[in-house]
Design a protein around this motif. Structure first.
Motif, PDB file in Angstrom:
ATOM      1  N   MET A   1       0.827  -1.206   0.000  1.00 52.24           N
ATOM      2  CA  MET A   1       0.000   0.000   0.000  1.00 52.24           C
ATOM      3  C   MET A   1       0.865   1.260   0.000  1.00 52.24           C
ATOM      4  O   MET A   1       0.628   2.192  -0.770  1.00 52.24           O
ATOM      5  CB  MET A   1      -0.940  -0.010   1.216  1.00 52.24           C
ATOM      6  N   LEU A   2       1.889   1.280   0.840  1.00 56.08           N
ATOM      7  CA  LEU A   2       2.746   2.462   0.940  1.00 56.08           C
ATOM      8  C   LEU A   2       3.524   2.715  -0.357  1.00 56.08           C
ATOM      9  O   LEU A   2       3.749   3.868  -0.727  1.00 56.08           O
ATOM     10  CB  LEU A   2       3.699   2.328   2.122  1.00 56.08           C
ATOM     11  N   GLU A   3       3.898   1.663  -1.054  1.00 55.33           N
ATOM     12  CA  GLU A   3       4.603   1.826  -2.336  1.00 55.33           C
ATOM     13  C   GLU A   3       3.710   2.468  -3.398  1.00 55.33           C
ATOM     14  O   GLU A   3       4.212   3.053  -4.352  1.00 55.33           O
ATOM     15  CB  GLU A   3       5.119   0.475  -2.837  1.00 55.33           C
ATOM     16  N   ILE A   4       2.423   2.362  -3.231  1.00 55.18           N
ATOM     17  CA  ILE A   4       1.477   2.989  -4.159  1.00 55.18           C
ATOM     18  C   ILE A   4       1.190   4.425  -3.750  1.00 55.18           C
ATOM     19  O   ILE A   4       1.227   5.342  -4.570  1.00 55.18           O
ATOM     20  CB  ILE A   4       0.156   2.176  -4.212  1.00 55.18           C
ATOM     21  N   VAL A   5       0.929   4.647  -2.481  1.00 55.83           N
ATOM     22  CA  VAL A   5       0.434   5.934  -1.990  1.00 55.83           C
ATOM     23  C   VAL A   5       1.544   6.956  -1.742  1.00 55.83           C
ATOM     24  O   VAL A   5       1.426   8.122  -2.132  1.00 55.83           O
ATOM     25  CB  VAL A   5      -0.411   5.714  -0.709  1.00 55.83           C
ATOM     26  N   LEU A   6       2.634   6.537  -1.101  1.00 55.14           N
ATOM     27  CA  LEU A   6       3.660   7.511  -0.700  1.00 55.14           C
ATOM     28  C   LEU A   6       4.353   8.232  -1.849  1.00 55.14           C
ATOM     29  O   LEU A   6       4.596   9.446  -1.736  1.00 55.14           O
ATOM     30  CB  LEU A   6       4.691   6.852   0.224  1.00 55.14           C
ATOM     31  N   PRO A   7       4.685   7.570  -2.948  1.00 56.99           N
ATOM     32  CA  PRO A   7       5.310   8.341  -4.038  1.00 56.99           C
ATOM     33  C   PRO A   7       4.421   9.475  -4.562  1.00 56.99           C
ATOM     34  O   PRO A   7       4.925  10.525  -4.960  1.00 56.99           O
ATOM     35  CB  PRO A   7       5.543   7.279  -5.130  1.00 56.99           C
ATOM     36  N   ILE A   8       3.127   9.273  -4.510  1.00 58.26           N
ATOM     37  CA  ILE A   8       2.208  10.314  -4.969  1.00 58.26           C
ATOM     38  C   ILE A   8       2.148  11.443  -3.944  1.00 58.26           C
ATOM     39  O   ILE A   8       2.249  12.618  -4.293  1.00 58.26           O
ATOM     40  CB  ILE A   8       0.809   9.724  -5.233  1.00 58.26           C
ATOM     41  N   ILE A   9       2.011  11.082  -2.688  1.00 57.92           N
ATOM     42  CA  ILE A   9       1.970  12.103  -1.631  1.00 57.92           C
ATOM     43  C   ILE A   9       3.257  12.914  -1.628  1.00 57.92           C
ATOM     44  O   ILE A   9       3.239  14.124  -1.440  1.00 57.92           O
ATOM     45  CB  ILE A   9       1.736  11.446  -0.255  1.00 57.92           C
ATOM     46  N   ASN A  10       4.374  12.264  -1.859  1.00 55.12           N
ATOM     47  CA  ASN A  10       5.669  12.945  -1.793  1.00 55.12           C
ATOM     48  C   ASN A  10       6.094  13.615  -3.096  1.00 55.12           C
ATOM     49  O   ASN A  10       7.171  14.200  -3.159  1.00 55.12           O
ATOM     50  CB  ASN A  10       6.745  11.960  -1.332  1.00 55.12           C
ATOM     51  N   ASP A  11       5.272  13.556  -4.107  1.00 50.42           N
ATOM     52  CA  ASP A  11       5.593  14.167  -5.402  1.00 50.42           C
ATOM     53  C   ASP A  11       5.285  15.663  -5.353  1.00 50.42           C
ATOM     54  O   ASP A  11       4.142  16.088  -5.513  1.00 50.42           O
ATOM     55  CB  ASP A  11       4.786  13.487  -6.508  1.00 50.42           C
ATOM     56  N   SER A  12       6.315  16.469  -5.139  1.00 50.35           N
ATOM     57  CA  SER A  12       6.114  17.917  -4.987  1.00 50.35           C
ATOM     58  C   SER A  12       5.766  18.602  -6.306  1.00 50.35           C
ATOM     59  O   SER A  12       5.405  19.778  -6.312  1.00 50.35           O
ATOM     60  CB  SER A  12       7.351  18.567  -4.365  1.00 50.35           C
ATOM     61  N   SER A  13       5.834  17.866  -7.421  1.00 50.58           N
ATOM     62  CA  SER A  13       5.405  18.460  -8.692  1.00 50.58           C
ATOM     63  C   SER A  13       3.871  18.512  -8.775  1.00 50.58           C
ATOM     64  O   SER A  13       3.321  19.203  -9.623  1.00 50.58           O
ATOM     65  CB  SER A  13       5.976  17.690  -9.880  1.00 50.58           C
ATOM     66  N   ILE A  14       3.203  17.784  -7.896  1.00 52.27           N
ATOM     67  CA  ILE A  14       1.742  17.847  -7.831  1.00 52.27           C
ATOM     68  C   ILE A  14       1.391  19.029  -6.941  1.00 52.27           C
ATOM     69  O   ILE A  14       1.561  18.978  -5.728  1.00 52.27           O
ATOM     70  CB  ILE A  14       1.148  16.537  -7.272  1.00 52.27           C
ATOM     71  N   THR A  15       0.905  20.093  -7.547  1.00 52.87           N
ATOM     72  CA  THR A  15       0.673  21.342  -6.816  1.00 52.87           C
ATOM     73  C   THR A  15      -0.804  21.660  -6.617  1.00 52.87           C
ATOM     74  O   THR A  15      -1.133  22.575  -5.869  1.00 52.87           O
ATOM     75  CB  THR A  15       1.338  22.524  -7.541  1.00 52.87           C
ATOM     76  N   LYS A  16      -1.683  20.915  -7.280  1.00 56.04           N
ATOM     77  CA  LYS A  16      -3.115  21.175  -7.155  1.00 56.04           C
ATOM     78  C   LYS A  16      -3.806  19.990  -6.495  1.00 56.04           C
ATOM     79  O   LYS A  16      -3.466  18.837  -6.737  1.00 56.04           O
ATOM     80  CB  LYS A  16      -3.741  21.454  -8.516  1.00 56.04           C
ATOM     81  N   LEU A  17      -4.798  20.318  -5.660  1.00 54.80           N
ATOM     82  CA  LEU A  17      -5.539  19.285  -4.943  1.00 54.80           C
ATOM     83  C   LEU A  17      -6.209  18.306  -5.900  1.00 54.80           C
ATOM     84  O   LEU A  17      -6.179  17.090  -5.686  1.00 54.80           O
ATOM     85  CB  LEU A  17      -6.576  19.932  -4.025  1.00 54.80           C
ATOM     86  N   SER A  18      -6.779  18.799  -6.975  1.00 50.72           N
ATOM     87  CA  SER A  18      -7.452  17.913  -7.927  1.00 50.72           C
ATOM     88  C   SER A  18      -6.461  16.943  -8.563  1.00 50.72           C
ATOM     89  O   SER A  18      -6.774  15.755  -8.730  1.00 50.72           O
ATOM     90  CB  SER A  18      -8.175  18.720  -9.013  1.00 50.72           C
ATOM     91  N   ALA A  19      -5.275  17.407  -8.897  1.00 52.41           N
ATOM     92  CA  ALA A  19      -4.261  16.526  -9.496  1.00 52.41           C
ATOM     93  C   ALA A  19      -3.836  15.440  -8.511  1.00 52.41           C
ATOM     94  O   ALA A  19      -3.642  14.282  -8.899  1.00 52.41           O
ATOM     95  CB  ALA A  19      -3.053  17.340  -9.945  1.00 52.41           C
ATOM     96  N   LEU A  20      -3.691  15.804  -7.242  1.00 52.99           N
ATOM     97  CA  LEU A  20      -3.350  14.827  -6.213  1.00 52.99           C
ATOM     98  C   LEU A  20      -4.456  13.772  -6.098  1.00 52.99           C
ATOM     99  O   LEU A  20      -4.186  12.570  -6.092  1.00 52.99           O
ATOM    100  CB  LEU A  20      -3.134  15.525  -4.869  1.00 52.99           C
ATOM    101  N   ASN A  21      -5.706  14.222  -6.011  1.00 52.30           N
ATOM    102  CA  ASN A  21      -6.832  13.303  -5.903  1.00 52.30           C
ATOM    103  C   ASN A  21      -6.915  12.358  -7.104  1.00 52.30           C
ATOM    104  O   ASN A  21      -7.093  11.151  -6.949  1.00 52.30           O
ATOM    105  CB  ASN A  21      -8.153  14.074  -5.770  1.00 52.30           C
ATOM    106  N   ILE A  22      -6.786  12.918  -8.290  1.00 45.48           N
ATOM    107  CA  ILE A  22      -6.878  12.119  -9.520  1.00 45.48           C
ATOM    108  C   ILE A  22      -5.779  11.065  -9.557  1.00 45.48           C
ATOM    109  O   ILE A  22      -6.026   9.894  -9.853  1.00 45.48           O
ATOM    110  CB  ILE A  22      -6.833  13.029 -10.760  1.00 45.48           C
ATOM    111  N   LYS A  23      -4.567  11.475  -9.231  1.00 49.74           N
ATOM    112  CA  LYS A  23      -3.437  10.533  -9.268  1.00 49.74           C
ATOM    113  C   LYS A  23      -3.629   9.415  -8.237  1.00 49.74           C
ATOM    114  O   LYS A  23      -3.377   8.245  -8.522  1.00 49.74           O
ATOM    115  CB  LYS A  23      -2.132  11.281  -9.021  1.00 49.74           C
TER     116      LYS A  23
END
Length: 181
Positions: free
Chosen positions: A47-69
């Protein structure tokens, strides 16, 4: 566990315009919290291998982009194969249930599945019914599953709790087995 993301702007913004506020070091805090909470769960590493890279991706700057990813990555991981469409990309002029009519018409849908909490405004406006669109209110019955933290089941935590406890195959089976209450 819920992933809490600080944002900048106004409550009146549409979600695709909401900017993530990076001043609070939330990415590190969430990563640490998730690692701490789920470290002893049977499928935590997966689970962490799926979720953490997205949470830690600082290139994602918008809430919608984070949610979609997050939604697309989790869906892929548990083999939920769906076509995703952004409401913001569908041409509409209306609001509330009248907007839902436009979206249903865009996809030539004759049924609309709605959370039970939307029933009051949908029935008050009656726009869907007036346009021959059947409304099916979802009132899902949550089934208990084995949680690693103890004997008392905590309902409706999040998909990441389900994943950390059940793994890919059993999470898919669980979700496919949800039924109306």
């Amino acid at each position: 566990h819920f992933i809490t993301v600080p944002v900048r702007g106004s409550r009146n913004q549409i979600i695709q315009e909401v900017i993530i506020n990076e001043e609070s070091n939330w990415r590190n805090k969430q990563s640490t919290t998730l690692n701490t909470i789920y470290k002893n769960h049977p499928f935590s590493r997966w689970m962490l291998e799926i979720v953490l890279p997205i949470i830690n991706d600082s290139s994602i700057t918008k809430l919608s982009a984070l949610n979609i990813k997050l939604i697309k990555s989790i869906s892929k991981a548990i083999e939920i194969n769906s076509n995703f469409h952004l409401g913001s990309k569908i041409p509409t002029k209306e609001r509330k249930s009248f907007r839902l009519v436009e979206i249903c018409q865009h996809f030539k849908a004759q049924k609309y599945y709605s959370p039970i909490g939307s029933k009051d405004y949908i029935e008050k406006e009656d726009a869907l019914r007036d346009n021959n669109i059947d409304v099916i209110y979802q009132n899902l019955r949550v089934q208990q599953y084995k949680q690693a933290h103890g004997d008392n089941f905590i309902s409706q935590l999040s998909i990441i709790d389900l994943m950390a406890n059940l793994g890919a195959e059993n999470s898919k089976i669980y979700i496919n087995g949800l039924h109306e209450a």
